[in-house]
Design a protein around this motif. Structure first.
Motif, PDB file in Angstrom:
ATOM      1  N   SER A  32       7.751  -2.271   0.404  1.00 29.53           N
ATOM      2  CA  SER A  32       6.546  -2.798  -0.238  1.00 29.53           C
ATOM      3  C   SER A  32       5.330  -2.542   0.643  1.00 29.53           C
ATOM      4  CB  SER A  32       6.689  -4.301  -0.503  1.00 29.53           C
ATOM      5  OG  SER A  32       7.748  -4.564  -1.386  1.00 29.53           O
ATOM      6  N   HIS A  33       5.510  -2.735   1.952  1.00 28.34           N
ATOM      7  CA  HIS A  33       4.394  -2.532   2.887  1.00 28.34           C
ATOM      8  C   HIS A  33       3.970  -1.065   2.930  1.00 28.34           C
ATOM      9  CE1 HIS A  33       1.680  -3.350   6.076  1.00 28.34           C
ATOM     10  NE2 HIS A  33       2.378  -2.751   7.024  1.00 28.34           N
ATOM     11  N   VAL A  34       4.943  -0.173   2.961  1.00 33.62           N
ATOM     12  CA  VAL A  34       4.637   1.265   2.950  1.00 33.62           C
ATOM     13  C   VAL A  34       3.894   1.630   1.666  1.00 33.62           C
ATOM     14  CG1 VAL A  34       5.653   3.576   2.847  1.00 33.62           C
ATOM     15  CG2 VAL A  34       6.561   1.896   4.458  1.00 33.62           C
ATOM     16  N   THR A  35       4.338   1.063   0.546  1.00 35.82           N
ATOM     17  CA  THR A  35       3.674   1.323  -0.738  1.00 35.82           C
ATOM     18  C   THR A  35       2.254   0.790  -0.740  1.00 35.82           C
ATOM     19  OG1 THR A  35       5.826   1.125  -1.840  1.00 35.82           O
ATOM     20  CG2 THR A  35       3.863   1.046  -3.241  1.00 35.82           C
ATOM     21  N   ILE A  36       2.053  -0.421  -0.178  1.00 33.94           N
ATOM     22  CA  ILE A  36       0.707  -1.009  -0.090  1.00 33.94           C
ATOM     23  C   ILE A  36      -0.222  -0.100   0.709  1.00 33.94           C
ATOM     24  CG2 ILE A  36      -0.637  -2.911   0.912  1.00 33.94           C
ATOM     25  CD1 ILE A  36       1.811  -4.725   0.292  1.00 33.94           C
ATOM     26  N   LEU A  37       0.253   0.341   1.872  1.00 40.68           N
ATOM     27  CA  LEU A  37      -0.572   1.201   2.731  1.00 40.68           C
ATOM     28  C   LEU A  37      -0.889   2.520   2.037  1.00 40.68           C
ATOM     29  CD1 LEU A  37       1.150   0.644   6.209  1.00 40.68           C
ATOM     30  CD2 LEU A  37      -0.925  -0.433   5.330  1.00 40.68           C
ATOM     31  N   ALA A  38       0.124   3.112   1.400  1.00 40.50           N
ATOM     32  CA  ALA A  38      -0.081   4.401   0.729  1.00 40.50           C
ATOM     33  C   ALA A  38      -1.030   4.257  -0.463  1.00 40.50           C
ATOM     34  CB  ALA A  38       1.261   4.960   0.263  1.00 40.50           C
ATOM     35  N   ALA A  39      -0.843   3.193  -1.255  1.00 42.40           N
ATOM     36  CA  ALA A  39      -1.675   3.002  -2.454  1.00 42.40           C
ATOM     37  C   ALA A  39      -3.129   2.737  -2.081  1.00 42.40           C
ATOM     38  CB  ALA A  39      -1.117   1.843  -3.286  1.00 42.40           C
ATOM     39  N   ASN A  40      -3.340   1.843  -1.118  1.00 39.18           N
ATOM     40  CA  ASN A  40      -4.722   1.553  -0.711  1.00 39.18           C
ATOM     41  C   ASN A  40      -5.367   2.745  -0.014  1.00 39.18           C
ATOM     42  OD1 ASN A  40      -5.547  -1.284  -1.371  1.00 39.18           O
ATOM     43  ND2 ASN A  40      -3.633  -1.748  -0.324  1.00 39.18           N
ATOM     44  N   ALA A  41      -4.577   3.470   0.778  1.00 44.91           N
ATOM     45  CA  ALA A  41      -5.110   4.672   1.420  1.00 44.91           C
ATOM     46  C   ALA A  41      -5.499   5.719   0.373  1.00 44.91           C
ATOM     47  CB  ALA A  41      -4.079   5.256   2.381  1.00 44.91           C
ATOM     48  N   ALA A  42      -4.671   5.863  -0.663  1.00 43.11           N
ATOM     49  CA  ALA A  42      -4.973   6.825  -1.732  1.00 43.11           C
ATOM     50  C   ALA A  42      -6.264   6.452  -2.456  1.00 43.11           C
ATOM     51  CB  ALA A  42      -3.809   6.878  -2.722  1.00 43.11           C
ATOM     52  N   ILE A  43      -6.441   5.155  -2.720  1.00 46.64           N
ATOM     53  CA  ILE A  43      -7.669   4.704  -3.382  1.00 46.64           C
ATOM     54  C   ILE A  43      -8.890   4.976  -2.508  1.00 46.64           C
ATOM     55  CG2 ILE A  43      -8.943   2.590  -3.990  1.00 46.64           C
ATOM     56  CD1 ILE A  43      -6.506   1.601  -5.413  1.00 46.64           C
ATOM     57  N   MET A  44      -8.788   4.672  -1.217  1.00 49.08           N
ATOM     58  CA  MET A  44      -9.935   4.894  -0.319  1.00 49.08           C
ATOM     59  C   MET A  44     -10.258   6.384  -0.183  1.00 49.08           C
ATOM     60  SD  MET A  44      -9.544   1.995   2.684  1.00 49.08           S
ATOM     61  CE  MET A  44      -7.796   2.186   2.996  1.00 49.08           C
ATOM     62  N   VAL A  45      -9.222   7.218  -0.082  1.00 45.29           N
ATOM     63  CA  VAL A  45      -9.447   8.674   0.015  1.00 45.29           C
ATOM     64  C   VAL A  45     -10.048   9.205  -1.280  1.00 45.29           C
ATOM     65  CG1 VAL A  45      -8.282  10.909   0.199  1.00 45.29           C
ATOM     66  CG2 VAL A  45      -7.646   9.046   1.744  1.00 45.29           C
ATOM     67  N   ALA A  46      -9.533   8.734  -2.420  1.00 48.62           N
ATOM     68  CA  ALA A  46     -10.055   9.183  -3.721  1.00 48.62           C
ATOM     69  C   ALA A  46     -11.530   8.825  -3.869  1.00 48.62           C
ATOM     70  CB  ALA A  46      -9.235   8.563  -4.852  1.00 48.62           C
ATOM     71  N   ILE A  47     -11.894   7.606  -3.467  1.00 45.07           N
ATOM     72  CA  ILE A  47     -13.294   7.180  -3.558  1.00 45.07           C
ATOM     73  C   ILE A  47     -14.167   8.002  -2.609  1.00 45.07           C
ATOM     74  CG2 ILE A  47     -14.878   5.251  -3.108  1.00 45.07           C
ATOM     75  CD1 ILE A  47     -12.602   3.379  -4.051  1.00 45.07           C
ATOM     76  N   LYS A 300      -5.221  11.684  -9.152  1.00 48.19           N
ATOM     77  CA  LYS A 300      -4.432  12.867  -9.495  1.00 48.19           C
ATOM     78  C   LYS A 300      -4.900  14.080  -8.685  1.00 48.19           C
ATOM     79  CE  LYS A 300      -2.769  15.530 -13.472  1.00 48.19           C
ATOM     80  NZ  LYS A 300      -3.020  16.851 -12.865  1.00 48.19           N
ATOM     81  N   LYS A 301      -6.214  14.208  -8.513  1.00 48.31           N
ATOM     82  CA  LYS A 301      -6.751  15.313  -7.716  1.00 48.31           C
ATOM     83  C   LYS A 301      -6.318  15.189  -6.252  1.00 48.31           C
ATOM     84  CE  LYS A 301     -10.858  16.265 -10.515  1.00 48.31           C
ATOM     85  NZ  LYS A 301     -12.347  16.226 -10.557  1.00 48.31           N
TER      86      LYS A 301
END
Length: 317
Positions: A32-47, A300-301
């Motif tokens: 769950s922690h790995v998923t949290i880090l990956a998901a939030n990192a993906a959102i920050m990178v996408a933004i 997705k990009k």
């Protein structure tokens, strides 16, 4: 004080009541922690990488994702270590530091959510002047103000809690240094301490929630006056993700911190704490990515670029 022995080290009892489940809990919380880090990192990178997401709403979402990532880093790594370790001790300064950052970042999250509701109100109420009223500088000032306010209130709570005298009992019935299980170990914890901590907690939770509710009352009144059904749907859809996140965040937090406490509620609070330290940070990026088309396209990009980069690196080897 009599012949009490002063305590300088605590024992985080946490999930020790479930010895046969600790390996399973470790696996679930770790992934769950790995998923949290990956998901939030993906959102920050996408933004960061998507020019069409360089708007106030996504700037505030970037701040929220970063703050929630830091919040989980304060709690979960220590929890994972304790699940595998026989020694679950934590010194008094470490306990104070953990509590300071957890509640400081938690307060920051609350005020950023309030700022996001104001952003939505401004966008719907005055769309023509929205770029002027919500500049990047103003968004940055709102995030800084949220952080400063959250940590000042957290510092006040920490000062009260760790000026108490801890004697004899040293077992914290929790997996991190939460307020209630810690203060109930103090031998001079009094009613006025409890009331001050309650008022400070209510200021963060209820105060920010009132700001959010006021914003949405004005938003609802504006939307209901719209003659176009399409316009109403579009206005509400821009707020739906934020409303879901607010409901999850405040539902769990208010249940734990704004009700009367007793020693018999610690296990219930501990189980509830798993939801707002693990589940809530996991759900928030999912909600924003699934219910927002612009975010889905940007993510997705990012994923396509990451896949392409990994494929190129693999071919070079």
């Amino acid at each position: 004080m009599g012949n009490h022995t002063t305590v300088h080290t605590f024992l985080l009892w946490g999930f020790s009541s479930f010895p046969h489940l600790q390996s399973l809990l470790f696996m679930v919380i770790f992934f769950s922690h790995v998923t949290i880090l990956a998901a939030n990192a993906a959102i920050m990178v996408a933004i960061r990488l998507s020019p069409n997401l360089h708007t106030p709403m996504y700037f505030l979402l970037f701040g929220l994702s970063f703050s929630e990532t830091c919040t989980t880093l304060v709690i979960i790594p220590r929890m994972l270590v304790d699940l595998l370790s026989d020694s679950k001790t934590i010194s008094l300064p470490e306990c104070a530091t953990q509590m300071l950052f957890f509640f400081g970042l938690g307060g920051n999250n609350c005020f950023i959510l309030a700022a996001m509701s104001y952003d939505r109100y401004t966008a719907i109420h005055n769309p023509l002047h929205y770029p002027i009223l919500m500049t990047h500088q103003i968004c940055f000032q709102l995030i800084v103000a949220s952080c400063i306010t959250g940590f000042l209130i957290s510092l006040c709570i920490i000062t009260i809690v760790f000026n108490l005298s801890f004697c004899d009992s040293y077992i914290i019935q929790h997996f991190f240094c939460d307020i209630s299980p810690v203060v109930h170990l103090a031998c001079d914890y009094a009613f006025h301490h409890e009331m001050i901590i309650f008022v400070l907690s209510a200021f963060v939770l209820v105060g920010s929630l009132v700001l959010i509710m006021v914003s949405y009352v004005f938003i609802a009144s504006i939307v209901m006056k719209m003659s176009s059904t399409t316009g109403r749907y579009k206005a509400f859809s821009t707020c739906s993700s934020h409303l879901i996140v607010v409901s999850i965040h405040y539902g769990f937090a208010c249940f734990v911190y704004l009700r009367s406490k007793g020693s018999d509620t610690f296990r219930e609070d501990m189980l509830m704490a798993v939801t707002y330290t693990v589940l809530t940070p996991l759900l928030n990026p999912i909600v924003y990515s699934l219910r927002n088309q612009e975010m889905r396209i940007a993510l997705k990009k990012v994923l396509d670029n990451c896949s392409r980069f990994i494929f190129q690196m693999a071919n070079k080897r």
